[in-house]
Write a protein that holds these residues in place. Structure first.
Motif, PDB file in Angstrom:
ATOM      1  N   ALA A 128      10.217   8.034 -24.601  1.00 36.34           N
ATOM      2  CA  ALA A 128      11.494   7.341 -24.819  1.00 36.34           C
ATOM      3  C   ALA A 128      11.466   6.619 -26.168  1.00 36.34           C
ATOM      4  O   ALA A 128      12.450   6.622 -26.911  1.00 36.34           O
ATOM      5  CB  ALA A 128      11.752   6.347 -23.685  1.00 36.34           C
ATOM      6  N   ASP A 164      16.626   7.317 -23.709  1.00 36.71           N
ATOM      7  CA  ASP A 164      16.670   6.343 -22.629  1.00 36.71           C
ATOM      8  C   ASP A 164      15.678   6.755 -21.529  1.00 36.71           C
ATOM      9  O   ASP A 164      15.737   7.876 -21.023  1.00 36.71           O
ATOM     10  CB  ASP A 164      18.121   6.375 -22.103  1.00 36.71           C
ATOM     11  CG  ASP A 164      18.347   5.385 -21.005  1.00 36.71           C
ATOM     12  OD1 ASP A 164      17.401   4.653 -20.663  1.00 36.71           O
ATOM     13  OD2 ASP A 164      19.486   5.354 -20.485  1.00 36.71           O
ATOM     14  N   ILE A 165      14.809   5.840 -21.154  1.00 34.07           N
ATOM     15  CA  ILE A 165      13.796   6.184 -20.147  1.00 34.07           C
ATOM     16  C   ILE A 165      14.441   6.504 -18.795  1.00 34.07           C
ATOM     17  O   ILE A 165      13.953   7.362 -18.053  1.00 34.07           O
ATOM     18  CB  ILE A 165      12.736   5.067 -20.028  1.00 34.07           C
ATOM     19  CG1 ILE A 165      11.544   5.571 -19.202  1.00 34.07           C
ATOM     20  CG2 ILE A 165      13.311   3.789 -19.441  1.00 34.07           C
ATOM     21  CD1 ILE A 165      10.287   4.773 -19.369  1.00 34.07           C
TER      22      ILE A 165
END
Ligand SMILES: Nc1ncnc2c1ncn2[C@@H]1O[C@H](COP(=O)(O)OP(=O)(O)OP(=O)(O)O)[C@@H](O)[C@H]1O
Ligand SMILES: [Mg+2]
Length: 213
Positions: free
Chosen positions: A98, A104-105
């Motif tokens: 990320a 975005d994780i």
């Protein structure tokens, strides 16, 4: 646009790529075929700047791989044929991906569930200890979370179960991928026939077929 121009690559005395010229326009969906050892992965590694060609040039969106590799790779998401022996746990790998992939994780986690990776059970396991299919699902989940213009998949479904294959086909057929450039390396057209727009075949390091699908 990807431009591969008059590429030669040899390992010791073995000539693996011989005068390969391929231009891929934005939005094309290319299937790269060829026997084992034909030079497909070597070509992709030259495209990614991991191997330095003996002769010829590669540019991505106008950036030369030899001189502006970081700029050339910025918009490329790549899933390798053989996953590297990463010692990170899944959790750590998602965090790392990320960060360096600017994504975005939560998107990575969502994708991993979508592709059928049971992360809860394996969050704390080192990536290299996962099964072959689980490694592939992990790397595919990360790739689809990137804001990339070009996706390169080197035999992406080789280790996937039926659900993983179905989901992969579903995802690459989605509207969100219409404008994206995709290069698949594979051995079978059937799986990807509804998506692929062009077929390029290598044999002994030469392009022997290049046609619209
Ligand atoms: N780093 C390397 N050192 C020496 N030889 C190499 C190296 N990388 C590739 N080769 C050789 O180049 C040839 C082409 O290999 P490559 O991995 O590109 O084939 P491929 O078309 O991807 O095959 P497969 O379908 O089995 O994945 C093979 O003979 C291989 O042994
Ligand atoms: Mg290969």
């Amino acid at each position: 646009m990807i431009t591969i121009q008059n590429l030669d690559k040899a390992f010791a005395k073995q000539k693996v790529l011989s005068d390969v010229t391929i231009k891929i326009a934005d939005g094309e969906k290319v299937l790269l075929l060829g026997h084992n050892g034909a030079g497909k992965t070597t070509l992709i590694r030259c495209l990614l700047g991991e191997y330095r060609p003996d002769h010829g040039t590669v540019t991505v969106a106008g950036h030369s791989l030899a001189h502006e590799r970081v700029a050339a790779l910025r918009k490329i998401a790549f899933v390798p044929q053989l996953p590297p022996p990463i010692r990170f746990t899944l959790n750590e790998l998602f965090e790392y991906a990320a960060k360096i992939g600017h994504c975005d994780i939560d998107k990575i986690r969502k994708n991993s569930i979508y592709f059928g990776l049971n992360t809860d059970a394996h969050d704390h396991k080192a990536f290299y200890k996962l099964s072959g299919g689980m490694k592939q699902k992990t790397l595919i989940s990360i790739a689809f979370s990137r804001d990339a213009d070009i996706f390169i998949f080197d035999e992406p479904t080789a280790n996937l179960d039926t659900m993983g294959r179905d989901r992969f086909r579903e995802r690459i057929s989605a509207d969100a991928m219409k404008e994206k450039t995709i290069i698949f390396i594979g051995h079978r057209l059937e799986e990807l026939s509804s998506v692929v727009t062009r077929i390029i075949e290598l044999d002994l390091g030469k392009v022997i077929r290049d046609e619209q699908a």
